[in-house]
Structures are given as structure tokens and as C-alpha cells.
Scaffold this motif. Structure first.
Motif, PDB file in Angstrom:
ATOM      1  N   ASN A  42      -7.593 -26.072 -21.724  1.00  0.00           N
ATOM      2  CA  ASN A  42      -8.654 -27.146 -21.553  1.00  0.00           C
ATOM      3  C   ASN A  42      -8.024 -28.294 -20.899  1.00  0.00           C
ATOM      4  O   ASN A  42      -7.579 -29.309 -21.646  1.00  0.00           O
ATOM      5  CB  ASN A  42      -9.219 -27.627 -23.011  1.00  0.00           C
ATOM      6  CG  ASN A  42     -10.441 -28.366 -22.976  1.00  0.00           C
ATOM      7  OD1 ASN A  42     -11.218 -28.830 -21.869  1.00  0.00           O
ATOM      8  ND2 ASN A  42     -10.920 -29.052 -23.991  1.00  0.00           N
ATOM      9  N   LYS A  44      -7.899 -31.701 -19.188  1.00  0.00           N
ATOM     10  CA  LYS A  44      -8.974 -32.661 -18.858  1.00  0.00           C
ATOM     11  C   LYS A  44      -8.748 -33.379 -17.664  1.00  0.00           C
ATOM     12  O   LYS A  44      -9.637 -34.033 -17.130  1.00  0.00           O
ATOM     13  CB  LYS A  44      -8.621 -33.866 -20.013  1.00  0.00           C
ATOM     14  CG  LYS A  44      -8.707 -33.431 -21.399  1.00  0.00           C
ATOM     15  CD  LYS A  44     -10.316 -32.957 -21.875  1.00  0.00           C
ATOM     16  CE  LYS A  44     -10.525 -32.929 -23.303  1.00  0.00           C
ATOM     17  NZ  LYS A  44     -11.863 -32.343 -23.344  1.00  0.00           N
ATOM     18  N   GLY A  47     -10.607 -30.327 -15.354  1.00  0.00           N
ATOM     19  CA  GLY A  47     -11.784 -29.836 -15.933  1.00  0.00           C
ATOM     20  C   GLY A  47     -11.581 -28.286 -16.173  1.00  0.00           C
ATOM     21  O   GLY A  47     -12.678 -27.595 -16.437  1.00  0.00           O
ATOM     22  N   GLN A  49     -11.152 -24.836 -17.785  1.00  0.00           N
ATOM     23  CA  GLN A  49     -11.268 -24.231 -19.100  1.00  0.00           C
ATOM     24  C   GLN A  49     -11.093 -22.854 -18.963  1.00  0.00           C
ATOM     25  O   GLN A  49     -11.942 -22.125 -18.245  1.00  0.00           O
ATOM     26  CB  GLN A  49     -12.431 -24.771 -19.670  1.00  0.00           C
ATOM     27  CG  GLN A  49     -12.783 -26.415 -20.153  1.00  0.00           C
ATOM     28  CD  GLN A  49     -13.791 -26.502 -20.548  1.00  0.00           C
ATOM     29  OE1 GLN A  49     -14.840 -26.353 -19.851  1.00  0.00           O
ATOM     30  NE2 GLN A  49     -13.980 -27.278 -21.533  1.00  0.00           N
ATOM     31  N   SER A  76     -19.181 -23.882 -14.910  1.00  0.00           N
ATOM     32  CA  SER A  76     -19.668 -25.544 -14.780  1.00  0.00           C
ATOM     33  C   SER A  76     -20.341 -25.745 -16.234  1.00  0.00           C
ATOM     34  O   SER A  76     -21.172 -24.883 -16.664  1.00  0.00           O
ATOM     35  CB  SER A  76     -20.314 -25.726 -13.827  1.00  0.00           C
ATOM     36  OG  SER A  76     -19.635 -25.740 -12.860  1.00  0.00           O
ATOM     37  N   THR A  77     -19.867 -26.866 -16.992  1.00  0.00           N
ATOM     38  CA  THR A  77     -20.730 -27.219 -18.049  1.00  0.00           C
ATOM     39  C   THR A  77     -21.887 -27.763 -17.486  1.00  0.00           C
ATOM     40  O   THR A  77     -22.304 -28.567 -16.578  1.00  0.00           O
ATOM     41  CB  THR A  77     -19.943 -28.466 -18.794  1.00  0.00           C
ATOM     42  OG1 THR A  77     -18.840 -27.895 -18.955  1.00  0.00           O
ATOM     43  CG2 THR A  77     -20.620 -29.031 -19.917  1.00  0.00           C
ATOM     44  N   GLU A  88     -16.722 -33.381 -19.325  1.00  0.00           N
ATOM     45  CA  GLU A  88     -16.792 -32.122 -18.688  1.00  0.00           C
ATOM     46  C   GLU A  88     -18.088 -31.989 -17.479  1.00  0.00           C
ATOM     47  O   GLU A  88     -17.457 -31.517 -16.644  1.00  0.00           O
ATOM     48  CB  GLU A  88     -17.065 -31.079 -19.745  1.00  0.00           C
ATOM     49  CG  GLU A  88     -16.037 -31.062 -20.734  1.00  0.00           C
ATOM     50  CD  GLU A  88     -14.993 -30.342 -20.341  1.00  0.00           C
ATOM     51  OE1 GLU A  88     -14.715 -29.723 -19.174  1.00  0.00           O
ATOM     52  OE2 GLU A  88     -13.891 -30.964 -20.867  1.00  0.00           O
ATOM     53  N   ARG A  91     -16.302 -33.809 -14.529  1.00  0.00           N
ATOM     54  CA  ARG A  91     -15.140 -33.200 -14.104  1.00  0.00           C
ATOM     55  C   ARG A  91     -15.654 -32.090 -13.129  1.00  0.00           C
ATOM     56  O   ARG A  91     -15.169 -31.486 -12.227  1.00  0.00           O
ATOM     57  CB  ARG A  91     -14.140 -32.547 -15.036  1.00  0.00           C
ATOM     58  CG  ARG A  91     -13.169 -33.764 -15.561  1.00  0.00           C
ATOM     59  CD  ARG A  91     -12.153 -33.320 -16.303  1.00  0.00           C
ATOM     60  NE  ARG A  91     -12.745 -33.272 -17.820  1.00  0.00           N
ATOM     61  CZ  ARG A  91     -12.879 -34.034 -18.779  1.00  0.00           C
ATOM     62  NH1 ARG A  91     -12.601 -35.165 -18.705  1.00  0.00           N
ATOM     63  NH2 ARG A  91     -13.182 -33.680 -19.925  1.00  0.00           N
ATOM     64  N   ASP A  92     -16.794 -31.125 -13.682  1.00  0.00           N
ATOM     65  CA  ASP A  92     -17.324 -29.916 -13.106  1.00  0.00           C
ATOM     66  C   ASP A  92     -17.955 -30.170 -11.925  1.00  0.00           C
ATOM     67  O   ASP A  92     -17.704 -29.684 -10.985  1.00  0.00           O
ATOM     68  CB  ASP A  92     -17.751 -28.972 -14.426  1.00  0.00           C
ATOM     69  CG  ASP A  92     -16.978 -28.411 -15.103  1.00  0.00           C
ATOM     70  OD1 ASP A  92     -16.060 -28.225 -14.792  1.00  0.00           O
ATOM     71  OD2 ASP A  92     -17.526 -27.919 -16.089  1.00  0.00           O
ATOM     72  N   ASN A  96     -15.348 -31.360  -8.727  1.00  0.00           N
ATOM     73  CA  ASN A  96     -15.202 -30.000  -8.269  1.00  0.00           C
ATOM     74  C   ASN A  96     -16.374 -29.694  -7.505  1.00  0.00           C
ATOM     75  O   ASN A  96     -16.050 -29.127  -6.246  1.00  0.00           O
ATOM     76  CB  ASN A  96     -14.748 -29.176  -9.310  1.00  0.00           C
ATOM     77  CG  ASN A  96     -13.207 -29.442  -9.989  1.00  0.00           C
ATOM     78  OD1 ASN A  96     -12.540 -29.291  -9.391  1.00  0.00           O
ATOM     79  ND2 ASN A  96     -13.367 -30.116 -11.140  1.00  0.00           N
ATOM     80  N   GLN A 120      -9.494 -28.027  -9.876  1.00  0.00           N
ATOM     81  CA  GLN A 120      -9.683 -26.960 -10.853  1.00  0.00           C
ATOM     82  C   GLN A 120      -9.242 -25.583 -10.066  1.00  0.00           C
ATOM     83  O   GLN A 120      -8.672 -24.644 -11.030  1.00  0.00           O
ATOM     84  CB  GLN A 120     -11.185 -26.945 -11.232  1.00  0.00           C
ATOM     85  CG  GLN A 120     -11.336 -26.218 -12.264  1.00  0.00           C
ATOM     86  CD  GLN A 120     -12.644 -26.503 -12.921  1.00  0.00           C
ATOM     87  OE1 GLN A 120     -13.683 -25.684 -12.719  1.00  0.00           O
ATOM     88  NE2 GLN A 120     -13.259 -27.801 -13.495  1.00  0.00           N
TER      89      GLN A 120
END
Length: 163
Positions: A42, A44, A47, A49, A76-77, A88, A91-92, A96, A120
Motif C-alpha cells: 500500500n 502512499k 498509489g 496497492q 483504481s479506487t 487513494e 493518487r489513482d 496516474n 505507480q
């Protein structure tokens, strides 16, 4: 291990679950254990995971005894989770996915240009290479949905050792 198409989809969907190290990862209504979580990633900063899953209990199995490793990169979240997981989502989607979209748009103007990977993607490649170094005798299965499929493809492209 040979899985059916449906089982492979089920395995890929496990990337969106919450696991801790040592947890079993199961499909087929908990009837089939594909392995145990040996590492939770994870990051940070990037991003990334991911879950590294081995075929035996990582608390007792030596890395040299691992025969099969499954790497699950999380996609992606959802933007719908901005209220509960704002970092999240940023970052996603901003850090990215925006870069990926910009690269796609640029590729129409310069079709044969190689563009920089996202942070990422680079992090995902390091994760896979690290796992391959640790479990050097194992066979690897790599899964990723949505943005994570780009991370997985990039990581596979940058494998350091091939035997």
C-alpha cells in the motif's frame, strides 16, 4: 495451477478485498484456497496497492519452498469513494490515470514515441521484481483490473531475470 475463466475472474476480483499478511485467499464460495497473503503493498507515494499471495502459509513456508505466487494489483479506487478515500482517489485518478490519458493523447500526434511510465507503474515493476527475487523457484500468475492491468503489463515488461 489451472483455473477456469470464471475462476480467473474471481481471483482478479480478490484485488479489491482487504487482506492482512497470513490471510487465506479463497474462491469458489470459499471452497478453493489459492494461497495465503505473504505481503500487502500500500504505497502512499505512488498509489500502488497489491497483494503477494503464496501457495503455502508464509509464517512457516520458506521462500525456496514456494511453488506458486499470485500477484494481485488493485485497480483504481472508484471516484465515488472520494469522501472516504480521497487520497487513494487522487493518487489513482489525478496522479496516474491523468498521465496515462495524456500519453494516449500524445501518441496520436507522435505514434511511435515511448512515453514515461507513471510512478505507480514503476512501483509495480519493483514489487514484481522483488517478489521474483524472493520466490525465485516459483511460477508466477499476475492479475490486474483496469488501471492495474497497465501496471501489471509494465511490471511484466521490466522483469529483471528470466530463466
Amino acid at each position: 495451477m489451472g483455473y477456469s475463466d470464471k475462476e480467473n475472474v474471481d481471483i482478479a476480483q480478490m484485488e479489491y478485498r482487504s487482506y492482512k499478511e497470513g490471510d487465506p485467499v479463497k474462491i469458489n464460495n470459499n471452497g478453493t484456497t489459492i494461497g495465503y497473503v505473504s505481503k500487502v503493498v500500500n504505497d502512499k507515494k505512488t498509489g500502488e496497492q497489491a497483494f503477494i499471495i503464496t501457495d503455502g502459509d508464509p509464517k512457516v513456508q520458506k521462500p525456496s519452498e514456494v511453488n506458486n505466487v499470485t500477484v494481485l494489483y488493485q485497480g483504481s479506487t472508484s471516484p465515488e469513494k472520494i469522501g472516504s478515500q480521497a487520497g487513494e482517489v487522487k493518487r489513482d485518478w489525478w496522479d496516474n490515470n491523468k498521465q496515462i490519458l495524456n500519453n494516449i493523447e500524445k501518441s496520436y500526434k507522435k505514434p511511435n514515441t515511448i512515453f514515461d511510465p507513471t510512478k505507480q507503474m514503476k512501483s509495480s515493476a519493483k514489487t514484481l521484481n522483488s517478489a521474483m527475487d524472493k520466490y525465485s523457484n516459483a511460477r508466477f500468475d499476475v492479475y490486474g483490473h483496469s488501471q492495474a492491468s497497465s501496471n501489471a503489463q509494465y511490471a511484466l515488461h521490466w522483469i529483471q531475470k528470466i530463466s
